[in-house]
Design an enzyme around this catalytic site. Structure first.
Site, PDB file in Angstrom:
ATOM      1  N   PRO A  94       0.791  -1.224   0.000  1.00 16.15           N
ATOM      2  CA  PRO A  94       0.000   0.000   0.000  1.00 16.15           C
ATOM      3  C   PRO A  94       0.830   1.284   0.000  1.00 16.15           C
ATOM      4  CG  PRO A  94      -0.130  -1.091   2.126  1.00 16.15           C
ATOM      5  CD  PRO A  94       0.519  -2.062   1.180  1.00 16.15           C
ATOM      6  N   ASN A  95       0.349   2.206  -0.810  1.00 13.95           N
ATOM      7  CA  ASN A  95       0.873   3.570  -0.935  1.00 13.95           C
ATOM      8  C   ASN A  95       2.198   3.659  -1.686  1.00 13.95           C
ATOM      9  OD1 ASN A  95      -1.258   4.983   0.475  1.00 13.95           O
ATOM     10  ND2 ASN A  95      -0.490   3.988   2.322  1.00 13.95           N
ATOM     11  N   TYR A 123      11.455   8.778   1.468  1.00 14.27           N
ATOM     12  CA  TYR A 123      11.393   7.647   0.530  1.00 14.27           C
ATOM     13  C   TYR A 123      12.136   7.873  -0.781  1.00 14.27           C
ATOM     14  CZ  TYR A 123       7.691   6.150   3.729  1.00 14.27           C
ATOM     15  OH  TYR A 123       6.996   5.777   4.838  1.00 14.27           O
ATOM     16  N   ASN A 126       8.105  -5.527  -0.630  1.00 17.59           N
ATOM     17  CA  ASN A 126       7.922  -4.394   0.275  1.00 17.59           C
ATOM     18  C   ASN A 126       6.426  -4.282   0.535  1.00 17.59           C
ATOM     19  OD1 ASN A 126       7.735  -2.019   1.675  1.00 17.59           O
ATOM     20  ND2 ASN A 126       9.021  -0.822   0.282  1.00 17.59           N
ATOM     21  N   ALA A 163       3.043  -0.558   4.967  1.00 16.34           N
ATOM     22  CA  ALA A 163       2.622  -0.591   6.371  1.00 16.34           C
ATOM     23  C   ALA A 163       2.081  -1.969   6.793  1.00 16.34           C
ATOM     24  CB  ALA A 163       1.573   0.483   6.630  1.00 16.34           C
ATOM     25  N   HIS A 201       4.001  -4.345   9.198  1.00 18.32           N
ATOM     26  CA  HIS A 201       3.983  -4.264  10.658  1.00 18.32           C
ATOM     27  C   HIS A 201       2.715  -4.852  11.279  1.00 18.32           C
ATOM     28  CE1 HIS A 201       7.142  -1.603   9.480  1.00 18.32           C
ATOM     29  NE2 HIS A 201       6.296  -0.757   8.928  1.00 18.32           N
ATOM     30  N   ASP A 220       0.779 -15.312   7.106  1.00 16.68           N
ATOM     31  CA  ASP A 220       0.288 -16.674   6.843  1.00 16.68           C
ATOM     32  C   ASP A 220       0.475 -17.045   5.373  1.00 16.68           C
ATOM     33  OD1 ASP A 220      -0.428 -16.953   9.472  1.00 16.68           O
ATOM     34  OD2 ASP A 220      -2.546 -16.537   9.159  1.00 16.68           O
ATOM     35  N   GLU A 257      13.077  -9.133   1.839  1.00 16.21           N
ATOM     36  CA  GLU A 257      12.228  -8.008   2.252  1.00 16.21           C
ATOM     37  C   GLU A 257      12.987  -6.703   2.058  1.00 16.21           C
ATOM     38  OE1 GLU A 257       9.929  -8.726   5.738  1.00 16.21           O
ATOM     39  OE2 GLU A 257       9.947  -6.616   6.336  1.00 16.21           O
ATOM     40  N   HIS A 317      12.858  -2.361   2.462  1.00 12.40           N
ATOM     41  CA  HIS A 317      12.229  -1.106   2.887  1.00 12.40           C
ATOM     42  C   HIS A 317      13.096   0.053   2.446  1.00 12.40           C
ATOM     43  CE1 HIS A 317       9.129  -3.202   4.962  1.00 12.40           C
ATOM     44  NE2 HIS A 317      10.056  -4.012   5.456  1.00 12.40           N
ATOM     45  N   LEU A 318      12.456   1.046   1.871  1.00 13.10           N
ATOM     46  CA  LEU A 318      13.182   2.230   1.419  1.00 13.10           C
ATOM     47  C   LEU A 318      13.820   2.951   2.589  1.00 13.10           C
ATOM     48  CD1 LEU A 318      10.198   3.112  -0.799  1.00 13.10           C
ATOM     49  CD2 LEU A 318      12.490   2.936  -1.773  1.00 13.10           C
ATOM     50  N   SER A 319      13.027   3.152   3.631  1.00 14.30           N
ATOM     51  CA  SER A 319      13.517   3.837   4.827  1.00 14.30           C
ATOM     52  C   SER A 319      14.149   2.817   5.781  1.00 14.30           C
ATOM     53  CB  SER A 319      12.356   4.565   5.513  1.00 14.30           C
ATOM     54  OG  SER A 319      11.332   3.647   5.878  1.00 14.30           O
ATOM     55  N   ARG A 353      12.899   4.782  12.786  1.00 13.73           N
ATOM     56  CA  ARG A 353      11.547   5.331  12.765  1.00 13.73           C
ATOM     57  C   ARG A 353      10.777   4.957  14.039  1.00 13.73           C
ATOM     58  NH1 ARG A 353       8.873   4.881   7.073  1.00 13.73           N
ATOM     59  NH2 ARG A 353       7.666   6.547   8.084  1.00 13.73           N
ATOM     60  N   ARG A 390       7.167   0.652  13.779  1.00 14.39           N
ATOM     61  CA  ARG A 390       7.724   0.192  12.502  1.00 14.39           C
ATOM     62  C   ARG A 390       8.963  -0.688  12.690  1.00 14.39           C
ATOM     63  NH1 ARG A 390       4.999   3.516   8.537  1.00 14.39           N
ATOM     64  NH2 ARG A 390       4.388   5.459   9.498  1.00 14.39           N
TER      65      ARG A 390
HETATM   66  O1  CA2 Z   1      10.343   2.158   4.127  1.00 15.37           O
HETATM   67  C1  CA2 Z   1       9.527   1.469   3.510  1.00 15.37           C
HETATM   68  O2  CA2 Z   1       9.759   0.990   2.395  1.00 15.37           O
HETATM   69  C2  CA2 Z   1       8.124   1.248   4.092  1.00 15.37           C
HETATM   70  O3  CA2 Z   1       7.710  -0.074   3.751  1.00 15.37           O
HETATM   71  C3  CA2 Z   1       7.223   2.277   3.429  1.00 15.37           C
HETATM   72  C4  CA2 Z   1       5.808   2.287   3.994  1.00 15.37           C
HETATM   73  C5  CA2 Z   1       5.831   2.369   5.508  1.00 15.37           C
HETATM   74  O4  CA2 Z   1       4.516   2.252   6.027  1.00 15.37           O
HETATM   75  C6  CA2 Z   1       6.709   1.284   6.116  1.00 15.37           C
HETATM   76  O5  CA2 Z   1       6.715   1.452   7.531  1.00 15.37           O
HETATM   77  C7  CA2 Z   1       8.115   1.375   5.594  1.00 15.37           C
HETATM   78  C8  CA2 Z   1       5.029   3.471   3.466  1.00 15.37           C
HETATM   79  C9  CA2 Z   1       5.004   3.607   1.980  1.00 15.37           C
HETATM   80  C10 CA2 Z   1       4.336   4.908   1.654  1.00 15.37           C
HETATM   81  O6  CA2 Z   1       5.010   5.481   0.580  1.00 15.37           O
HETATM   82  C11 CA2 Z   1       4.668   6.756   0.268  1.00 15.37           C
HETATM   83  C12 CA2 Z   1       5.439   7.352  -0.706  1.00 15.37           C
HETATM   84  C13 CA2 Z   1       5.182   8.640  -1.071  1.00 15.37           C
HETATM   85  C14 CA2 Z   1       4.168   9.340  -0.482  1.00 15.37           C
HETATM   86  C15 CA2 Z   1       3.401   8.751   0.484  1.00 15.37           C
HETATM   87  C16 CA2 Z   1       3.640   7.453   0.858  1.00 15.37           C
END
Ligand code: CA2
Length: 143
Positions: free
Chosen positions: A6-7, A19, A70, A73, A76, A83, A94, A96-98, A103, A107
């Site tokens: 998602p997102n 990100y 990836n 959210a 978490h 499952d 796995e 994660h960008l961040s 954080r 997370r």
């Molecule tokens: O760091 C990551 O890759 C995450 O999976 C990114 C998720 C976050 O919920 C995880 O804790 C860590 C969020 C992705 C949302 O990406 C956006 C990018 C641009 C604008 C808004 C959201």
């Protein structure tokens, strides 16, 4: 297969400090180029919907030898996705960008990390390329 949750379709549109400025399409181009150089092929999928992601993971064994994942959210929170990966017959890395550990405490935990071959966290879009290199290495070592 490269599976994004998602997102992540919003990448490059806001929150660049967290990100990066690459869009998901930019990342796809980079991963496809690196995969070609490694002699591998990739398919991409992204969904904002937990059940759709579960369906994708359930079908992953028929579509891919390995995965880069990836889950956004859902990383978490989603025992449904945990499952699904427990039943998946392929190795995954796995991404994660961040850096999750820089954080909020919520997370720091991933419901899927212990099922993964490994995790790449905090290197932005380059993390997908690092994960690809690692996954191809793991798959070739298993042959
Ligand atoms: O760091 C990551 O890759 C995450 O999976 C990114 C998720 C976050 O919920 C995880 O804790 C860590 C969020 C992705 C949302 O990406 C956006 C990018 C641009 C604008 C808004 C959201």
């Amino acid at each position: 297969m490269v599976l994004n949750g998602p997102n992540l379709n919003l990448l490059g549109t806001r929150e660049p400090a967290l990100y990066g400025s690459a869009t998901l399409a930019d990342i796809e181009v980079q991963v496809r180029e690196r995969a070609a150089a490694l002699g591998a092929s990739v398919t991409f999928a992204q969904s904002n919907h937990e059940g759709e992601l579960v369906d994708l993971v359930q079908g992953i064994g028929g579509n891919a030898e390995g995965a880069i994942v990836n889950l956004g959210a859902y990383t978490h929170t989603s025992l449904a996705l945990r499952d699904a990966f427990l039943a998946a017959p392929i190795p995954f890395v796995e991404v994660h960008l961040s850096n999750l550990f820089k954080r909020e405490a919520e997370r720091h935990h991933s419901v899927t990390a212990d099922l993964a071959v490994g995790m790449v966290t905090g290197f932005g879009a380059a993390g997908y390329l690092l994960a690809l290199e690692a996954l191809v290495g793991v798959l070739r070592a298993r042959r």
